[in-house]
Design a protein around this motif. Structure first.
Motif, PDB file in Angstrom:
ATOM      1  N   GLU A 169       0.849  -1.190   0.000  1.00 44.27           N
ATOM      2  CA  GLU A 169       0.000   0.000   0.000  1.00 44.27           C
ATOM      3  C   GLU A 169       0.887   1.243   0.000  1.00 44.27           C
ATOM      4  O   GLU A 169       1.972   1.258   0.587  1.00 44.27           O
ATOM      5  N   LEU A 170       0.425   2.301  -0.663  1.00 41.51           N
ATOM      6  CA  LEU A 170       1.214   3.530  -0.753  1.00 41.51           C
ATOM      7  C   LEU A 170       1.320   4.220   0.599  1.00 41.51           C
ATOM      8  O   LEU A 170       0.314   4.540   1.229  1.00 41.51           O
ATOM      9  N   ILE A 171       2.560   4.446   1.036  1.00 45.22           N
ATOM     10  CA  ILE A 171       2.812   5.213   2.256  1.00 45.22           C
ATOM     11  C   ILE A 171       3.003   6.684   1.911  1.00 45.22           C
ATOM     12  O   ILE A 171       2.514   7.578   2.585  1.00 45.22           O
ATOM     13  N   GLY A 172       3.732   6.923   0.850  1.00 42.90           N
ATOM     14  CA  GLY A 172       4.029   8.289   0.422  1.00 42.90           C
ATOM     15  C   GLY A 172       4.914   8.255  -0.811  1.00 42.90           C
ATOM     16  O   GLY A 172       5.020   7.225  -1.486  1.00 42.90           O
ATOM     17  N   LEU A 173       5.556   9.376  -1.090  1.00 46.78           N
ATOM     18  CA  LEU A 173       6.394   9.488  -2.285  1.00 46.78           C
ATOM     19  C   LEU A 173       7.741  10.120  -1.955  1.00 46.78           C
ATOM     20  O   LEU A 173       7.842  10.979  -1.081  1.00 46.78           O
ATOM     21  N   TRP A 174       8.745   9.696  -2.700  1.00 44.41           N
ATOM     22  CA  TRP A 174       9.971  10.475  -2.825  1.00 44.41           C
ATOM     23  C   TRP A 174       9.803  11.327  -4.075  1.00 44.41           C
ATOM     24  O   TRP A 174       9.393  10.816  -5.121  1.00 44.41           O
ATOM     25  N   MET A 175      10.093  12.593  -3.975  1.00 41.30           N
ATOM     26  CA  MET A 175      10.055  13.471  -5.143  1.00 41.30           C
ATOM     27  C   MET A 175      11.396  14.201  -5.226  1.00 41.30           C
ATOM     28  O   MET A 175      11.794  14.894  -4.289  1.00 41.30           O
ATOM     29  N   ILE A 176      12.086  14.005  -6.342  1.00 39.12           N
ATOM     30  CA  ILE A 176      13.416  14.597  -6.522  1.00 39.12           C
ATOM     31  C   ILE A 176      13.361  15.592  -7.670  1.00 39.12           C
ATOM     32  O   ILE A 176      12.912  15.259  -8.773  1.00 39.12           O
ATOM     33  N   ARG A 177      13.827  16.788  -7.404  1.00 38.98           N
ATOM     34  CA  ARG A 177      13.808  17.844  -8.423  1.00 38.98           C
ATOM     35  C   ARG A 177      15.218  18.050  -8.980  1.00 38.98           C
ATOM     36  O   ARG A 177      16.152  18.362  -8.257  1.00 38.98           O
ATOM     37  N   PHE A 178      15.336  17.860 -10.288  1.00 34.02           N
ATOM     38  CA  PHE A 178      16.599  18.042 -11.002  1.00 34.02           C
ATOM     39  C   PHE A 178      16.525  19.300 -11.862  1.00 34.02           C
ATOM     40  O   PHE A 178      15.514  19.525 -12.531  1.00 34.02           O
ATOM     41  N   GLU A 179      17.591  20.077 -11.878  1.00 35.74           N
ATOM     42  CA  GLU A 179      17.683  21.180 -12.825  1.00 35.74           C
ATOM     43  C   GLU A 179      18.221  20.641 -14.147  1.00 35.74           C
ATOM     44  O   GLU A 179      19.169  19.852 -14.167  1.00 35.74           O
ATOM     45  N   ARG A 180      17.625  21.061 -15.240  1.00 39.31           N
ATOM     46  CA  ARG A 180      18.023  20.570 -16.564  1.00 39.31           C
ATOM     47  C   ARG A 180      19.515  20.773 -16.816  1.00 39.31           C
ATOM     48  O   ARG A 180      20.204  19.879 -17.309  1.00 39.31           O
ATOM     49  N   LYS A 181      20.027  21.945 -16.455  1.00 42.29           N
ATOM     50  CA  LYS A 181      21.437  22.246 -16.717  1.00 42.29           C
ATOM     51  C   LYS A 181      22.365  21.318 -15.940  1.00 42.29           C
ATOM     52  O   LYS A 181      23.463  20.989 -16.409  1.00 42.29           O
ATOM     53  N   GLU A 182      21.931  20.878 -14.755  1.00 44.47           N
ATOM     54  CA  GLU A 182      22.748  19.960 -13.968  1.00 44.47           C
ATOM     55  C   GLU A 182      22.735  18.560 -14.573  1.00 44.47           C
ATOM     56  O   GLU A 182      23.731  17.840 -14.517  1.00 44.47           O
ATOM     57  N   VAL A 183      21.597  18.180 -15.146  1.00 46.01           N
ATOM     58  CA  VAL A 183      21.509  16.872 -15.806  1.00 46.01           C
ATOM     59  C   VAL A 183      22.428  16.852 -17.025  1.00 46.01           C
ATOM     60  O   VAL A 183      23.146  15.875 -17.275  1.00 46.01           O
ATOM     61  N   ILE A 184      22.438  17.947 -17.781  1.00 47.84           N
ATOM     62  CA  ILE A 184      23.276  18.036 -18.980  1.00 47.84           C
ATOM     63  C   ILE A 184      24.753  17.901 -18.629  1.00 47.84           C
ATOM     64  O   ILE A 184      25.527  17.280 -19.366  1.00 47.84           O
ATOM     65  N   LYS A 185      25.151  18.455 -17.489  1.00 49.20           N
ATOM     66  CA  LYS A 185      26.554  18.367 -17.072  1.00 49.20           C
ATOM     67  C   LYS A 185      27.008  16.923 -16.888  1.00 49.20           C
ATOM     68  O   LYS A 185      28.198  16.623 -16.974  1.00 49.20           O
ATOM     69  N   ARG A 186      26.062  16.038 -16.623  1.00 45.09           N
ATOM     70  CA  ARG A 186      26.401  14.638 -16.367  1.00 45.09           C
ATOM     71  C   ARG A 186      26.449  13.804 -17.642  1.00 45.09           C
ATOM     72  O   ARG A 186      26.717  12.606 -17.591  1.00 45.09           O
ATOM     73  N   ILE A 187      26.208  14.448 -18.777  1.00 36.97           N
ATOM     74  CA  ILE A 187      26.223  13.720 -20.045  1.00 36.97           C
ATOM     75  C   ILE A 187      27.625  13.735 -20.636  1.00 36.97           C
ATOM     76  O   ILE A 187      28.246  14.789 -20.770  1.00 36.97           O
ATOM     77  N   ASP A 188      28.127  12.570 -20.987  1.00 35.77           N
ATOM     78  CA  ASP A 188      29.406  12.459 -21.679  1.00 35.77           C
ATOM     79  C   ASP A 188      29.141  12.599 -23.174  1.00 35.77           C
ATOM     80  O   ASP A 188      28.449  11.760 -23.760  1.00 35.77           O
ATOM     81  N   PRO A 189      29.678  13.645 -23.825  1.00 39.35           N
ATOM     82  CA  PRO A 189      29.409  13.860 -25.255  1.00 39.35           C
ATOM     83  C   PRO A 189      29.753  12.650 -26.118  1.00 39.35           C
ATOM     84  O   PRO A 189      29.121  12.411 -27.139  1.00 39.35           O
ATOM     85  N   LYS A 190      30.748  11.871 -25.703  1.00 37.55           N
ATOM     86  CA  LYS A 190      31.182  10.729 -26.500  1.00 37.55           C
ATOM     87  C   LYS A 190      30.137   9.620 -26.537  1.00 37.55           C
ATOM     88  O   LYS A 190      30.185   8.742 -27.392  1.00 37.55           O
ATOM     89  N   THR A 191      29.190   9.660 -25.579  1.00 39.03           N
ATOM     90  CA  THR A 191      28.165   8.619 -25.539  1.00 39.03           C
ATOM     91  C   THR A 191      26.945   8.987 -26.377  1.00 39.03           C
ATOM     92  O   THR A 191      26.063   8.156 -26.572  1.00 39.03           O
ATOM     93  N   LEU A 192      26.898  10.228 -26.853  1.00 39.23           N
ATOM     94  CA  LEU A 192      25.750  10.668 -27.636  1.00 39.23           C
ATOM     95  C   LEU A 192      25.888  10.222 -29.079  1.00 39.23           C
ATOM     96  O   LEU A 192      26.987  10.077 -29.605  1.00 39.23           O
ATOM     97  N   ASN A 193      24.763  10.031 -29.719  1.00 37.37           N
ATOM     98  CA  ASN A 193      24.780   9.655 -31.130  1.00 37.37           C
ATOM     99  C   ASN A 193      25.311  10.795 -31.974  1.00 37.37           C
ATOM    100  O   ASN A 193      24.952  11.952 -31.780  1.00 37.37           O
TER     101      ASN A 193
END
Length: 201
Positions: free
Chosen positions: A176-200
């Protein structure tokens, strides 16, 4: 006179060789810099790629938080540590208590859907939703009852509910649902974690 011409000629040739050498080095450095820039250049990043990264990070983070749920709810040290490590914001609570105007309409609709599913005994799943302007991504994950509070004094369980904005933690059926974890990411911070060499390309 001949001696003067000879010396001038030697100086002229030496000077030209030096200029050619310097120019060649500069061209080599420029080519290397251009190559480096191309390797590091981020290609056009799709929403799907960003969503995938947020989903992977969200699962990893909530996995740590759920590893010892009581400790995570009682002591914010782990929440604060993960927030700092990933430069994110972590919230916990029942779906309706997590609703705020700052979330935006789309995110609040997701929270309402969790509440609806809970009331109608529909399976709860993780979700990734971006806000209206695409600058923020919200990862939500259900916290399901699995006897996490078994053996704890009633007073402590009530305190955990108050600290974490959860509804009553008593008499919860398994899954049964007790509650939620909600995590807020900033788009610019997510982009920083992308390795360009892994992109198509």
């Amino acid at each position: 006179m001949k001696k003067y011409i000879f010396i001038s000629l030697v100086l002229f040739i030496s000077g030209n060789m030096l200029l050619i050498s310097c120019d060649f080095s500069k061209r080599l450095d420029t080519r290397a810099a251009v190559k480096e820039m191309k390797e590091r250049e981020l290609k056009r990043i799709t929403i799907t790629q960003l969503t995938t990264i947020v989903d992977e990070l969200g699962k990893k983070i909530t996995g740590e938080l759920n590893g010892n749920l009581v400790r995570s709810l009682e002591d914010r040290k782990l929440i604060d540590s993960l927030s700092k490590k990933y430069n994110i914001q972590i919230f916990v609570g029942s779906p309706l208590k997590l609703k705020t105007a700052s979330n935006g309409q789309k995110v609040n609709e997701i929270l309402e859907a969790y509440q609806y599913n809970s009331e109608n005994h529909i399976e709860q799943v993780d979700n990734v939703q971006k806000n209206e302007d695409g600058t923020l991504f919200y990862y939500t994950a259900p916290i399901l009852a699995e006897n996490q509070f078994k053996g704890l004094p009633k007073e402590k369980i009530e305190k955990l509910g108050e600290l974490s904005k959860l509804d009553s933690l008593y008499f919860r059926r398994k899954n049964e649902l007790i509650g939620l974890w909600m995590i807020r990411f900033e788009r610019k911070e997510v982009i920083k974690r992308i390795d360009p060499k892994t992109l198509n390309k």
